[in-house]
Design an enzyme around this catalytic site. Structure first.
Site, mmCIF file in Angstrom:
data_model
loop_
_atom_site.group_PDB
_atom_site.id
_atom_site.type_symbol
_atom_site.label_atom_id
_atom_site.label_comp_id
_atom_site.label_asym_id
_atom_site.label_seq_id
_atom_site.Cartn_x
_atom_site.Cartn_y
_atom_site.Cartn_z
ATOM 1 N N ARG A 179 58.687 12.113 82.919
ATOM 2 C CA ARG A 179 58.976 10.678 82.988
ATOM 3 C C ARG A 179 57.761 9.809 83.286
ATOM 4 O O ARG A 179 57.860 8.750 83.912
ATOM 5 C CB ARG A 179 60.087 10.402 84.026
ATOM 6 N N SER A 228 69.415 5.760 83.537
ATOM 7 C CA SER A 228 69.237 6.649 84.679
ATOM 8 C C SER A 228 68.375 5.974 85.741
ATOM 9 O O SER A 228 67.265 5.525 85.459
ATOM 10 C CB SER A 228 68.578 7.958 84.240
ATOM 11 N N GLU A 298 63.381 5.976 88.650
ATOM 12 C CA GLU A 298 63.017 6.070 87.237
ATOM 13 C C GLU A 298 62.995 4.675 86.628
ATOM 14 O O GLU A 298 62.189 4.372 85.755
ATOM 15 C CB GLU A 298 64.014 6.960 86.486
#
Length: 306
Positions: A179, A228, A298
């Site tokens: 990520r 998310s 995130e």
């Protein structure tokens, strides 16, 4: 909140600028959460050359932020001091396929990359069909879903530096990790090239249908959400940790932890950016107290608190 209008000064310093400059432009409608204050300056470049010209002549003391479709973003209620750049699909959203390769502008939707690949019988990019963002965001955060990540298919990315210089990055240059990428945060990506494998159209379409079915049945995709919220810790799932900490359905003001998927926060209708961020921090505290594991955001959070 209203910031000093500096657009006239910027235009005077950049007589050849072709893009659009707007002062104190609301950003709430540019994010999926539909929250946040204004940008002091919102700039929409006409093309890559225009973006390079703008960055080259922009005063160095002005901070720069980039916003795509705002699907993984919280803009704080006090707004953003400095310049927010939004690459419009009109200028940066084209996609094309040749052989086993798809080329896409940074403003192209990830879903569009998957569709372009499928139309050319290119497999391996079906996972993009389930990511509700743009190519630029995918490059910056190594976006992934369903067991695949951007790093698995990227061959080349192009971006403009803060000084207006054009850079080309190989997959290795991107320094992808989970990520995230290791490229200078000041680089603004403008396009990318992805490589898959020639495959059966039936197999590709079946996989895309699986991805879509998973999203529709497991995620609150019809809510005002930001995707998310937290990264999955090594060897664990964020949603399981959140659920175990008793946070399913937890509320702060107009913000709520989704009942469907605990790693999604939703704006139930009247949430502020402060509500959503506070809810996220509350979840992090409860998970840490319950499991000893610290969740990391995130979702990107930018701007000034109200």
């Amino acid at each position: 909140m209203t910031f000093p209008d500096i657009t006239s000064d910027l235009k005077a310093a950049m007589p050849q600028l072709r893009g659009r400059l707007l002062a104190n432009q609301s950003l709430a409608e540019l994010t999926w959460f539909r929250v946040g204050g204004p940008a002091q300056v919102l700039f929409t470049p006409a093309d890559e050359d225009d973006l390079a010209y703008f960055l080259k002549h922009l005063p160095k003391e002005l901070p720069v932020y980039v916003v795509g479709v705002g699907s993984n973003l919280i803009v704080r209620d006090g707004g953003i001091s400095g310049v927010v750049i939004r690459l419009a699909p009109r200028a940066f959203g084209e996609t094309s396929a040749q052989g086993d390769t798809v080329t896409a502008g940074a403003a192209a939707l990830d879903k569009r990359v998957a569709e372009t690949a499928a139309s050319a019988n290119i497999g391996g990019m079906e996972f993009f069909f389930g990511i509700p963002g743009t190519v630029g965001g995918a490059l910056r955060m190594n976006a992934g879903a369903n067991g695949r990540e951007t790093k698995d298919v990227l061959t080349e990315a192009v971006g403009i530096g803060r000084d207006g210089t054009r850079h080309v990055f190989s997959n290795a240059d991107m320094k992808f990790v989970y990520r995230s990428s290791g490229v200078d945060p000041q680089i603004i990506f403008t396009s990318a090239r992805f490589r898959g494998t020639i495959s059966s159209p039936e197999v590709i379409r079946a996989r895309m249908n699986e991805v879509q079915t998973h999203r529709e049945t497991a995620q609150p995709i019809r809510e005002k959400t930001g995707g998310s919220t937290f990264q999955n810790p090594p060897g664990n799932s964020a949603w399981k940790l959140i659920d175990a900490a008793g946070c399913r359905g937890l509320r702060v003001g107009g913000a709520q932890v989704s009942e469907m998927h605990c790693n999604f926060l939703i704006n139930t209708g009247n949430a502020t950016g402060h509500d959503i961020e506070t809810l996220g921090e509350t979840v992090r505290e409860r998970v840490k107290a319950n499991s000893g594991i610290e969740l990391h955001w995130e979702i990107k959070r930018i701007g000034i608190p109200a």
